[in-house]
Design an enzyme around this catalytic site. Sequence first.
Site, PDB file in Angstrom:
ATOM      1  CG  ASP A   1       0.415  -5.275  11.208  1.00 47.65           C
ATOM      2  OD1 ASP A   1      -0.306  -4.837  10.308  1.00 47.65           O
ATOM      3  OD2 ASP A   1       1.265  -6.176  11.027  1.00 47.65           O
TER       4      ASP A   1
ATOM      5  CG  ASP B   1       4.298  -4.595  16.429  1.00 45.76           C
ATOM      6  OD1 ASP B   1       4.204  -5.663  15.807  1.00 45.76           O
ATOM      7  OD2 ASP B   1       3.318  -3.845  16.663  1.00 45.76           O
TER       8      ASP B   1
HETATM    9 MG    MG Z   1       1.309  -4.567  16.680  1.00 44.21          MG
END
Ligand code: MG
Length: 269
Positions: A27, A25
């Site tokens: 963020d 991922d």
């Molecule tokens: Mg995230």
Amino acid sequence: MAVRLDDIGPLKPVLDRHPLGLATDIDGTLSPIADTPDTAAVTPLCRRYLEEISRRLEMVAAISGRAPEVAHRLVGLEGLVYIGNHGLSWWRQGREETLAEAVPYEAMIGQAKKDLAARLDLPGLLLEDKGPILALHYRLCADRQAARVAILDALAPWTTKGLRAREGRLVFELGPPLDVHKGTALTHLIETHRLSGVLYLGDDLTDVDAFKVLRHWRQEGKVSGAAVAVANPERGPEVMQEADYWVDGVPGVEWLLAAIASVVAEKRP
Ligand SMILES: [Mg+2]
């Protein structure tokens, strides 16, 4: 329940596998949580170690809720696979591609955007058009609870018309009603790259879909893999429940990526 990872040892059986892939991922994992989507930045150490890892692994992918073009720009490395909108869009040869089954919904999402912009008069609300997904960020609204209720109310006619609303961390996302998520994206990567070892890193509820899919592949005996949750003050308890291991925030990810880079550099000079 995830176990704290402060030694690379437990991941060695995964790192021994060929072909080996790492999906992450962005963020909250490679970049600290920011007040607005525009101010998030991948840390230089994350970028540096990802680059080193990508030179030695069969596949490194960034799977994000962002538009794929933004994911590509944020990470800023070539040679990675970039998947955006939780699996709905991919970055291929310098342009965005949306899954064919999502394309028919784009017009309706465009109409929803106009309607919601006109009806929701909430100072601080941010509408982000990501192609097949419209994101409504209410992090900057003074009264978040009231904003959440108003957004839910405004979304109702559109979910009645067939679109799907998903709730994330201080954000709602309106998109097509398809069974596409980070887990389906991960399955696609495992199949296309014929991965035998898989590491997945993520901090949010949308990453839990990938954690579960990875566990399924492992239980079937088809891959060796580990899901690593990134602990941060805003994560939900489910993220910790469904992961195998956890590290503490983005600094924990920097440590982990450095450790992975050094193990794979030894094995694959
Ligand atoms: Mg995230």
